[in-house]
Structures are given as structure tokens and as C-alpha cells.
Design an enzyme around this catalytic site. Structure first.
Site, PDB file in Angstrom:
ATOM      1  N   TYR A  74       0.835  -1.206   0.000  1.00 35.23           N
ATOM      2  CA  TYR A  74       0.000   0.000   0.000  1.00 35.23           C
ATOM      3  C   TYR A  74       0.867   1.253   0.000  1.00 35.23           C
ATOM      4  O   TYR A  74       0.650   2.182  -0.781  1.00 35.23           O
ATOM      5  CB  TYR A  74      -0.907  -0.022   1.227  1.00 35.23           C
ATOM      6  CG  TYR A  74      -1.808   1.184   1.365  1.00 35.23           C
ATOM      7  CD1 TYR A  74      -3.037   1.233   0.722  1.00 35.23           C
ATOM      8  CD2 TYR A  74      -1.448   2.265   2.164  1.00 35.23           C
ATOM      9  CE1 TYR A  74      -3.879   2.325   0.858  1.00 35.23           C
ATOM     10  CE2 TYR A  74      -2.274   3.365   2.308  1.00 35.23           C
ATOM     11  CZ  TYR A  74      -3.491   3.394   1.648  1.00 35.23           C
ATOM     12  OH  TYR A  74      -4.309   4.480   1.780  1.00 35.23           O
TER      13      TYR A  74
ATOM     14  N   LYS B  75       0.983   4.120  -3.012  1.00 33.68           N
ATOM     15  CA  LYS B  75       0.557   5.498  -2.772  1.00 33.68           C
ATOM     16  C   LYS B  75       1.727   6.477  -2.930  1.00 33.68           C
ATOM     17  O   LYS B  75       1.539   7.598  -3.430  1.00 33.68           O
ATOM     18  CB  LYS B  75      -0.057   5.625  -1.381  1.00 33.68           C
ATOM     19  CG  LYS B  75      -1.379   4.892  -1.228  1.00 33.68           C
ATOM     20  CD  LYS B  75      -2.431   5.388  -2.218  1.00 33.68           C
ATOM     21  CE  LYS B  75      -3.776   4.741  -1.980  1.00 33.68           C
ATOM     22  NZ  LYS B  75      -4.815   5.208  -2.944  1.00 33.68           N
TER      23      LYS B  75
END
Length: 228
Positions: free
Chosen positions: A136, A140
Site C-alpha cells: 500500500y 501510494k
């Protein structure tokens, strides 16, 4: 057409007569004027070509272009180096955050008016290390880099356009409430608040500077926005 996507579509359709809202997702969005449904099994480049074909057809007999492109795709997956699902989760996070962002950016480059707005999905947690959710954080952080790159000369973005990213901490979605039922929901950002902000930016109200990363902070039910 996720929880945030549905919340974002509604004010654009209901509050601005004359605007047309196009949704792009794996599922049809009945709230939009036009919905482009992607095949889950198609390769990334095939999905991009499908969107391009449909948009070209949609605009074929219209003297119109897009004013705003909003990418609010996302999702979350945890895992450090010892997690058995590390590679699967990292690949999934790359698909839902980075691939969707690049697809949205190319839509903007080809179909958005000069001076338009492109918003991509970042995350406040990816401003620093994310050792327990590597995939993640990597995805991002890549979106954050993409924003700065698109805001720079030579990216292919339309003239005078603005590209920015929203960086929430925790969004108040049904899935997050199920996953964290004992959390303090007053410190979560309501979806309607994000939708209202994006609507205002799209109308030129408090629009961030080109290349901005905008952190969304909610404390005791009050939401503020901080450029980082």
C-alpha cells in the site's frame, strides 16, 4: 463506483445542470450519465484502450471535452516482508492505485480542456515509512511522485491544468467500519466531505496549487486540509 466514487458522482450530477458525469469502473454506476464498464480480466493496456475507444465515441458528435478528471479508486492491504500474501497484495495495490491513476492521467491528457483539474488518490500514511503495509505504501508513494511529475513541464498535461492528490488518513466507509468497529469515527473523514471538496475545487473554489499533495485531517468531526 466504490463507496467514495458513488459519493463523488452525486453532487456533480445533481447540483450542476448541464454537466455530464462519466464513470469508469469494473461495475456500472447508475448515478452517472454514462458508465464505462471495464473487464476485470483484461490487461491494463486493454482496459486503457477500452476507455479510449468509449470516450472517443462519446465525444464524436459533441463539441465538448472534460473539465475535470477525478480518480478515487483505491483499497488497502497490509503485510510486511514475512506476510505470505506480500506479492499478491503489493500487485493488487499497484493495480488499484497506480494503474488507475496513470489511466486517469492519460484520459486528462487526451480529453481534458486547458485549465482543467486532475485529482489522484494518495494517502497520508505514505508520506512516511509503512513497514507493516508495504504494498500500500509503495503504491501510494508512487501516486505522489506521479503528481509532481505530471505538474512538471513536458508531462503531456493540457496547458494551465492543475493536478493534485488527496491524502486521507481514514475515510468513513462501510468497509472500514466493519474492519475497525471500535475506532473513533469522529476522527474519520466522511465521504460526503471529500465529495464536497472535490466539487468545490472543480468549480474553482479553493483549488490547490498545481502539484499539491493535500492531506485530509479530521479531528472530532471537523475536517481540515493541509498542503504537504
Amino acid at each position: 463506483r466504490g463507496a467514495l466514487g458513488q459519493s463523488v458522482v452525486r453532487p456533480f450530477r445533481s447540483r450542476t445542470p448541464g454537466w455530464k458525469v462519466i464513470s469508469v469502473d469494473l461495475f456500472e454506476n447508475a448515478d452517472a450519465h454514462h458508465s464505462i464498464k471495464l473487464s476485470r480480466d483484461a490487461a491494463w493496456h486493454e482496459q486503457a484502450q477500452s476507455v479510449e475507444t468509449e470516450l472517443t465515441s462519446f465525444f464524436a458528435n459533441r463539441n465538448e471535452k472534460l473539465d475535470v478528471v477525478l480518480c478515487v479508486a483505491g483499497g488497502w492491504a497490509g503485510g510486511n516482508l514475512l506476510d505470505p500474501d506480500l506479492f499478491k497484495n503489493t500487485e493488487l495495490m499497484w493495480k488499484v492505485s497506480v494503474q488507475t491513476s496513470i489511466l486517469a492521467a492519460q484520459i486528462a491528457a487526451k480529453h481534458m480542456n486547458p485549465g482543467g483539474l486532475l485529482v489522484l488518490p494518495g494517502a497520508a500514511s505514505a508520506l512516511g515509512p509503512t513497514p507493516s503495509f508495504l504494498g500500500y505504501g509503495i503504491a501510494k508513494a508512487a501516486v505522489h511522485h506521479l503528481v509532481s511529475s505530471l505538474a512538471s513541464e513536458g508531462s503531456g498535461m493540457p496547458e494551465r491544468s492543475t493536478v493534485t492528490s488527496v491524502l486521507p488518513i481514514v475515510l468513513d466507509t462501510p468497509q472500514n467500519r466493519t474492519s475497525m468497529p471500535k475506532a473513533n469515527f469522529k476522527n474519520w473523514t466522511p465521504l460526503e466531505t471529500v465529495a464536497e471538496t472535490l466539487y468545490n475545487w472543480s468549480n474553482g473554489v479553493d483549488r490547490p496549487k498545481n502539484g499539491s499533495l493535500v492531506k485530509i485531517v479530521t479531528k472530532d468531526g471537523i475536517t481540515t486540509y493541509v498542503s504537504v
